[in-house]
Design a protein around this motif. Structure first.
Motif, short mmCIF file in Angstrom:
data_model
loop_
_atom_site.label_atom_id
_atom_site.label_comp_id
_atom_site.label_asym_id
_atom_site.label_seq_id
_atom_site.Cartn_x
_atom_site.Cartn_y
_atom_site.Cartn_z
N GLY A 16 0.64 -1.23 -0.03
CA GLY A 16 0.18 -0.07 -0.09
C GLY A 16 0.85 1.10 0.05
N HIS A 17 0.80 2.14 -0.94
CA HIS A 17 1.53 3.16 -1.10
C HIS A 17 1.23 4.40 -0.41
CE1 HIS A 17 2.97 6.37 -4.20
NE2 HIS A 17 4.10 6.02 -3.58
N ARG A 18 1.90 4.62 0.82
CA ARG A 18 1.41 5.58 1.72
C ARG A 18 0.35 5.24 2.39
NH1 ARG A 18 2.21 11.15 -2.22
NH2 ARG A 18 3.89 10.28 -3.44
N VAL A 117 10.15 2.01 4.39
CA VAL A 117 10.46 3.29 4.76
C VAL A 117 11.23 3.72 3.59
CG1 VAL A 117 11.49 4.63 6.69
CG2 VAL A 117 10.35 2.59 7.35
N GLU A 118 10.79 4.88 3.20
CA GLU A 118 11.53 5.59 2.14
C GLU A 118 12.17 6.83 2.79
OE1 GLU A 118 9.50 6.96 -1.66
OE2 GLU A 118 11.40 8.31 -1.91
N ILE A 119 13.46 6.83 2.73
CA ILE A 119 14.19 8.03 3.32
C ILE A 119 14.21 9.21 2.23
CG2 ILE A 119 16.17 9.14 3.93
CD1 ILE A 119 17.24 6.25 5.04
N LYS A 120 13.29 10.25 2.41
CA LYS A 120 13.34 11.23 1.13
C LYS A 120 14.58 11.95 1.17
CE LYS A 120 10.18 11.29 -0.73
NZ LYS A 120 9.75 10.44 -1.82
N SER A 121 15.03 12.23 -0.33
CA SER A 121 16.47 12.67 -0.44
C SER A 121 16.47 13.98 0.29
CB SER A 121 16.70 12.77 -1.94
OG SER A 121 16.52 11.72 -2.41
N SER A 152 15.69 4.59 -1.06
CA SER A 152 15.72 5.87 -0.99
C SER A 152 16.26 6.14 -2.52
CB SER A 152 16.84 6.37 -0.16
OG SER A 152 16.73 7.80 -0.33
N PHE A 153 15.78 7.23 -3.04
CA PHE A 153 16.37 7.54 -4.46
C PHE A 153 17.62 8.13 -4.14
CE2 PHE A 153 11.53 8.50 -5.39
CZ PHE A 153 11.63 7.84 -6.65
N HIS A 154 18.07 8.51 -2.80
CA HIS A 154 19.46 8.82 -2.45
C HIS A 154 20.41 7.58 -2.13
CE1 HIS A 154 22.98 10.81 -0.42
NE2 HIS A 154 22.29 11.89 -0.85
N VAL A 172 17.13 0.27 -3.56
CA VAL A 172 17.46 1.40 -4.58
C VAL A 172 16.32 1.72 -5.43
CG1 VAL A 172 20.12 1.53 -4.76
CG2 VAL A 172 18.86 0.14 -6.17
N LEU A 173 15.86 3.06 -5.31
CA LEU A 173 14.84 3.62 -6.03
C LEU A 173 15.45 4.08 -7.24
CD1 LEU A 173 12.85 5.03 -3.36
CD2 LEU A 173 11.65 4.08 -5.31
N TYR A 174 15.27 3.57 -8.57
CA TYR A 174 15.60 4.19 -9.93
C TYR A 174 14.76 5.54 -10.17
CZ TYR A 174 16.48 3.84 -14.81
OH TYR A 174 16.79 4.07 -16.14
N PHE A 196 15.52 -3.66 -5.74
CA PHE A 196 15.35 -2.73 -6.96
C PHE A 196 14.12 -2.11 -7.08
CE2 PHE A 196 14.96 -1.42 -11.37
CZ PHE A 196 15.66 -0.41 -11.49
N ILE A 197 13.69 -0.86 -7.08
CA ILE A 197 12.26 -0.21 -6.96
C ILE A 197 12.36 0.66 -8.07
CG2 ILE A 197 10.59 0.63 -5.82
CD1 ILE A 197 12.08 -0.01 -3.24
N CYS A 198 11.27 0.44 -9.04
CA CYS A 198 11.16 1.46 -10.05
C CYS A 198 9.77 1.77 -10.61
CB CYS A 198 12.01 0.97 -11.52
SG CYS A 198 11.13 -0.50 -12.05
#
Ligand code: G3P
Ligand code: CA
Length: 258
Positions: A16-18, A117-121, A152-154, A172-174, A196-198
């Protein structure tokens, strides 16, 4: 196996996205609870740091879009952030929703629910491993190493997480166009990541094959219609990230994937 019996395909993670952002304000406790009712296997959420270094769950670096506050998240203390209304922008009935601390979300999500958990850049400080260290320490303190995927994208932040906390799975987010032409396996190797997430726009047979041939888990986001979800499943994705997890759940069931 009995001849003619439908072949059980591999299980695919429903994410579930967010939370469940088509039914409730994104990244709030009510959104995560509704996602649990679907049920999803994993909830995805975004984190930033407050001024006094608490990990808070919010997508944007600024407050305007999803709260009645103003300015940067990182310029506000946790106490100040907690005063804000994080739900009325979505519907008046959600006016009691607050920006959750990550620790609160962990408390609200029982086993076996997984958390991405996505760490925002914007929350990453180059040369300082602050959010990575605080996040890893929280996960370890709660013994959640096997239930949390940090992404993260970072990719520098992903790499730092892995060196500080090798037991925590990372992804890693692409980032388009930054990562265009780069192979998933190479991006993941540089950061020491397992996933790997895209987005659905970047997902292709070549990308999925390169990732899976190199032992990576592939997760695709932006899958909000049966057509898009089926496209990602045809490619062999291991995880479906959706703003409509109820719809995604039906598609997965129809394909005997849950
Ligand atoms: O699941 C990945 C996705 O969440 C990345 O984009 O902007 O929705 O955080 P965004
Ligand atoms: Ca995200």
């Amino acid at each position: 196996m009995t001849e003619g019996a439908p072949k059980a395909e591999k299980r695919v993670l429903l994410i579930g996205h967010r939370g469940f952002p088509s039914k409730a304000p994104e990244n709030t406790l009510v959104s995560f609870r509704l996602a649990l009712e679907v049920p999803v296997d994993m909830v995805e959420l975004d984190v930033h740091l407050s001024k006094d270094r608490h990990i808070v769950v919010i997508h944007d670096a600024t407050l305007e879009r999803t709260t009645n506050g103003h300015g940067a998240v990182r310029d506000h203390t946790l106490a100040a952030l907690k005063q804000l209304d994080a739900g009325s922008w979505f519907a008046h009935s959600f006016g009691e929703e607050r920006i959750p601390e990550l620790a609160e979300v962990f408390d609200a999500l029982p086993e076996p629910t997984l958390v991405n958990v996505e760490i925002k850049s914007d929350a990453v400080r180059d040369g300082v491993d602050l959010i990575e260290r605080l996040l890893g320490e929280l996960i370890v303190r709660r013994h959640l190493e096997t239930r949390v995927l940090v992404s993260s994208f970072h990719h520098g932040a992903v790499g730092r997480m892995k060196s500080l906390f090798p037991a925590i799975e990372t992804g890693v987010l692409y980032a388009f166009p930054r990562d265009m032409g780069k192979k998933p396996a190479e991006l993941a190797r540089l950061a020491g990541a397992e996933a790997f997430i895209c987005s659905r726009r970047e997902a292709s047979e070549r990308i999925v094959k390169n990732a899976q041939d190199n032992g990576l888990k592939v997760i695709v986001y932006g899958l909000d219609t049966p057509e898009h979800i089926n496209m990602a499943l045809d490619l062999g994705t291991d995880g479906v990230v959706s703003n409509v997890p109820d719809v995604a759940s039906e598609v997965l069931k129809a394909r005997n994937l849950r």
